[in-house]
Scaffold this active site. Structure first.
Site, PDB file in Angstrom:
ATOM      1  CG  HIS A 130      -3.686   1.960  -5.438  1.00  0.00           C
ATOM      2  ND1 HIS A 130      -2.855   2.014  -4.349  1.00  0.00           N
ATOM      3  CD2 HIS A 130      -3.737   3.219  -5.948  1.00  0.00           C
ATOM      4  CE1 HIS A 130      -2.437   3.269  -4.185  1.00  0.00           C
ATOM      5  NE2 HIS A 130      -2.945   4.015  -5.156  1.00  0.00           N
ATOM      6  CG  ASP A 145       6.236   2.317  -9.584  1.00  0.00           C
ATOM      7  OD1 ASP A 145       5.194   2.183 -10.252  1.00  0.00           O
ATOM      8  OD2 ASP A 145       6.270   2.861  -8.475  1.00  0.00           O
TER       9      ASP A 145
HETATM   10  C1  GLA Z   1       2.886   3.499  -6.566  1.00  0.00           C
HETATM   11  C2  GLA Z   1       3.585   2.190  -6.282  1.00  0.00           C
HETATM   12  C3  GLA Z   1       3.208   1.137  -7.305  1.00  0.00           C
HETATM   13  C4  GLA Z   1       1.702   1.024  -7.455  1.00  0.00           C
HETATM   14  C5  GLA Z   1       1.088   2.404  -7.659  1.00  0.00           C
HETATM   15  C6  GLA Z   1      -0.418   2.363  -7.678  1.00  0.00           C
HETATM   16  O1  GLA Z   1       3.356   4.041  -7.769  1.00  0.00           O
HETATM   17  O2  GLA Z   1       4.973   2.383  -6.292  1.00  0.00           O
HETATM   18  O3  GLA Z   1       3.763  -0.098  -6.951  1.00  0.00           O
HETATM   19  O4  GLA Z   1       1.140   0.377  -6.356  1.00  0.00           O
HETATM   20  O5  GLA Z   1       1.483   3.308  -6.635  1.00  0.00           O
HETATM   21  O6  GLA Z   1      -0.865   1.646  -8.770  1.00  0.00           O
END
Ligand code: GLA
Length: 404
Positions: free
Chosen positions: A29, A171
């Site tokens: 986050h 991601d």
């Molecule tokens: C999800 C979101 C990412 C990131 C994570 C928490 O995976 O897709 O962009 O914010 O939560 O780190």
């Protein structure tokens, strides 16, 4: 490999691309706060076999959703609008929509077969793997020459704007940019990246292992909790007068928290919305983000110094912060972490967005079996669905398998 392409469309794809799912070692986050993350690519991913057509139609089949020979989802590229394609096909359609909106398509359509083995709902970015395999396949076929960050922006745009799921950029950057044997140190503000070798068998790390366990607790980002965290962070940054929470250094945290109540009240008064009752909640959200960014830098420092055996407490601190301050864990995640630590793991934490999903555990290799057995026993004792170990060897980012 051409996964069923000829069965569905006849002939061969122009290219086949593979893009992996990811696990985040630490930095949770933080990506929508312009902060730091440290993911690696899984040996699981999505393969996209793609052929350009000149009919302006996008034809899509997923081997996990009825294909090959199953339902072909067929849409006109010119008619794509956010929300117009449901389910798995929304992700590839969203990528095509983004590229069209960016002026990068000129009437082309595509025939696409996708095949994947990233468990869905495990917080391991099956959707980013799908987006990234497709964006790279199209980039290749059309010779667009997209950089990693450009490709990631289109893939993320598909998810945020077309499918309507909020997320940061971690991601997609992980799926596109990770390298075998390394974690990817990413500054989500500058988009600067550095491969940090994950060497668990040398230095003081002899005989360490990173385990990944899917808790099988349902994971859902669209339920509003994730967007709620994004809003709280953005609101705190605005109140504190910084571009993003990334701009608050650890040494400035106490001072920032001390003036947060008043700063939030001023913000609310200016907006004419009356006092928000959430100052304590916002304070804890800020504390998580600021301390988490610092932990990423500390972990990178230890890995650079060849001391991976010392990162365990930082992983566990991250989990505690996500549990108590950011409030994104669920009982399955907390149980897995506690059981792993109880069985001698050196550190453990939830990974990904939370509200379900997976945990990452650092353990001595000699303790690995005892750790996973203890987690399974703790789940059985609490009546949870059995947890599932996931292969986690740090693997290559998106790459072409054939064609081009
Ligand atoms: C999800 C979101 C990412 C990131 C994570 C928490 O995976 O897709 O962009 O914010 O939560 O780190």
């Amino acid at each position: 490999m051409t996964p069923g392409f000829s069965d569905v469309f006849g002939g061969r794809p122009d290219v086949v691309w593979h893009a992996p799912g990811r696990v985040n070692l630490i930095g949770e986050h933080t990506d929508y706060n312009d902060g730091f993350v440290l993911p690696w690519a899984l040996p699981l991913g999505v393969t996209a076999a793609l052929r350009r057509n000149d009919s302006g139609v996008l034809r899509m089949v997923s081997r996990q959703h009825g294909g090959p020979g199953g339902a072909v989802v067929e849409v006109a590229v010119a008619g794509l609008e956010p929300g117009s394609v449901d389910g798995w096909a929304g992700y590839p359609a969203g990528v095509v929509w983004r590229l069209r909106e960016a002026g990068l398509l000129a009437g082309q359509g595509f025939d696409l077969v996708v095949d994947g083995d990233v468990p869905a709902g495990a917080g391991l970015s099956s959707s980013a793997a799908l987006e990234c395999a497709v964006v790279r396949a199209i980039d290749d076929v059309l010779g667009l020459g997209l950089s990693g960050p450009e490709a990631a922006a289109h893939a993320r745009g598909a998810e945020n704007e077309f499918v309507g799921v909020p997320s940061g950029v971690m991601d997609q950057m992980a799926s596109l940019m990770c390298a075998e044997g390394s974690v990817l140190f990413l500054d989500t503000r500058s988009m600067a990246t550095r491969q940090v070798p994950l060497d668990l068998d040398t230095g003081d790390g002899g005989g360490l292992t990173l385990l990944l366990v899917d808790t099988n607790a349902p994971h859902q980002l669209v339920d509003g909790e994730y967007a709620d965290r994004q809003r709280a962070c953005a609101r705190a940054a605005r109140a504190l007068g910084v571009a993003a929470l990334r701009d608050i250094p650890p040494a400035g945290l106490d001072a920032a928290l001390a003036r947060l109540d008043e700063a939030l009240a001023r913000l609310d008064a200016a907006a004419g919305t009356g006092p928000g009752a959430d100052a304590d909640v916002v304070r804890r959200r800020v504390r998580h983000v600021v301390t988490e960014n610092a932990r990423v830098l500390d972990v990178v420092g230890l890995l650079d110094a060849g001391r991976p055996g010392e990162i365990g407490p930082l992983l566990t601190d991250s989990h505690v912060s996500l549990r108590d301050d950011f409030e994104v864990t669920v009982p399955e995640l907390d149980t897995a972490v506690e059981a792993a630590l109880g069985a001698g793991a050196l550190g453990a934490r939830m990974t990904g967005g939370g509200f379900g999903g997976s945990v990452v555990i650092l353990a001595r290799s000699a303790d690995a079996a005892a750790v996973t057995d203890t987690v399974a026993a703790a789940f059985a004792a609490r009546g949870f669905a059995p947890p599932r170990p996931v292969p986690a060897t740090p693997s290559a980012g998106a790459h072409r398998i054939s064609g081009g």
